[in-house]
Write a protein that holds these residues in place. Structure first.
Motif, PDB file in Angstrom:
ATOM      1  N   ALA A 106     -18.326  52.345 -48.639  1.00  0.00           N
ATOM      2  CA  ALA A 106     -19.588  52.623 -49.306  1.00  0.00           C
ATOM      3  C   ALA A 106     -19.702  54.127 -49.526  1.00  0.00           C
ATOM      4  O   ALA A 106     -18.882  54.906 -49.055  1.00  0.00           O
ATOM      5  CB  ALA A 106     -20.763  52.115 -48.473  1.00  0.00           C
ATOM      6  N   LEU A 107     -20.734  54.535 -50.257  1.00  0.00           N
ATOM      7  CA  LEU A 107     -20.974  55.954 -50.528  1.00  0.00           C
ATOM      8  C   LEU A 107     -21.924  56.543 -49.502  1.00  0.00           C
ATOM      9  O   LEU A 107     -22.673  55.833 -48.834  1.00  0.00           O
ATOM     10  CB  LEU A 107     -21.565  56.106 -51.932  1.00  0.00           C
ATOM     11  N   ILE A 122     -13.935  52.154 -52.683  1.00  0.00           N
ATOM     12  CA  ILE A 122     -15.301  51.756 -53.053  1.00  0.00           C
ATOM     13  C   ILE A 122     -15.263  50.619 -54.059  1.00  0.00           C
ATOM     14  O   ILE A 122     -15.952  49.603 -53.904  1.00  0.00           O
ATOM     15  CB  ILE A 122     -16.064  52.964 -53.626  1.00  0.00           C
ATOM     16  N   ALA A 182     -22.695  50.482 -54.029  1.00  0.00           N
ATOM     17  CA  ALA A 182     -22.096  51.201 -52.905  1.00  0.00           C
ATOM     18  C   ALA A 182     -22.978  52.342 -52.426  1.00  0.00           C
ATOM     19  O   ALA A 182     -22.790  52.850 -51.316  1.00  0.00           O
ATOM     20  CB  ALA A 182     -20.724  51.747 -53.308  1.00  0.00           C
TER      21      ALA A 182
END
Length: 255
Positions: free
Chosen positions: A249-250, A243, A38
């Motif tokens: 996503a990060l 996530i 992620a």
């Protein structure tokens, strides 16, 4: 040869979007690999290499989020590489699984088409437990996956630096109390670092760091706001659930 079915489990990741077969004993795929995926930035058409891929968790999770990447899964253990190959096929994700020691020389990598300056993105979850403070598992493969020698991180970063093109990105996950080791390993050839601390619980010190580094980058290092896995009641936070279930996503994955 993959072990008998009784020794293998099939587990769902990304909210059921990814089904992975893995050994019942030894190193088991978990949150670290999903967080790493992620945090990795990639675009369709990019050549992406997952170093120390195991059964392929991180690389395949990234490929599920970013369709069209050209993915290579590098794993030293032939049995795990075979599982990674099978997992890619089961999930209809184009990927090659290569049996190769991450610390091998440039010629060994080149024999598998991984020549210097040819890769857009590398992600890796190296063994990171300090052998002086960590009691190693009697299971040799689990020990290899978890316990690092003094030179492990430098060797893995060197391998990534060699195959990455100029301005290619390395994304890695490491234990938070080893951040100085990460900075030292990345000091040669990398810059434009972005660091995301990961906290197990609110109010507690970080347990992991996710780091993105650019080969040849010159921008200042950025320390991002920490990611809290659980709230004060030790319940996974919504951002983390999104996530882990493949819905988000990060920040490290953003351009």
């Amino acid at each position: 040869m993959i072990e008998a079915a009784a020794d293998i489990t099939e587990d769902a990741f990304l909210g059921g979007q990814l089904l992975l077969r893995q050994k019942r004993t030894g190193h088991r795929a978990g949150h670290d690999a999903i967080l790493l995926a992620a945090a990795t930035q990639a675009r369709a058409g990019d050549r992406v290499v997952d170093l120390g891929a195991g059964i392929g968790t991180a690389g395949l999770a990234l490929a599920r989020r970013v369709a069209g990447i050209r993915l290579s899964l590098i794993e030293i253990d032939p049995e795990l590489a075979q599982l990674a190959r099978a997992n890619a096929a089961t999930n209809a994700i184009p990927a090659e699984a290569i049996v190769l020691d991450v610390t091998a020389d440039a010629q060994a990598f080149a024999e598998h088409g991984l020549v210097p300056d040819s890769v857009d993105a590398v992600l890796m979850n190296p063994p990171f437990n300090d052998p002086a403070r960590h009691r190693g598992s009697p299971d040799q493969m689990r020990h290899t996956a978890h316990v690092a020698s003094e030179e492990t991180l430098h060797a893995w970063v060197h391998a990534a630096r060699r195959i990455l093109r100029s301005n290619g990105a390395l994304t890695l996950i490491w234990r938070a109390d080893g951040i100085a080791d990460v900075m030292a390993a990345l000091s040669r050839g990398f810059g434009s670092l972005a660091i995301l601390p990961v906290h197990g619980e609110a109010g507690k010190p970080a347990i992991r760091v996710l780091v993105r580094a650019i080969k040849g980058g010159r921008a200042p290092t950025r320390l991002l706001p920490g990611l809290m896995l659980n709230d004060e009641s030790v319940v996974p936070k919504k951002q983390v659930r999104d996530i882990l279930e493949g819905r988000a996503a990060l920040p490290l994955a953003e351009p």
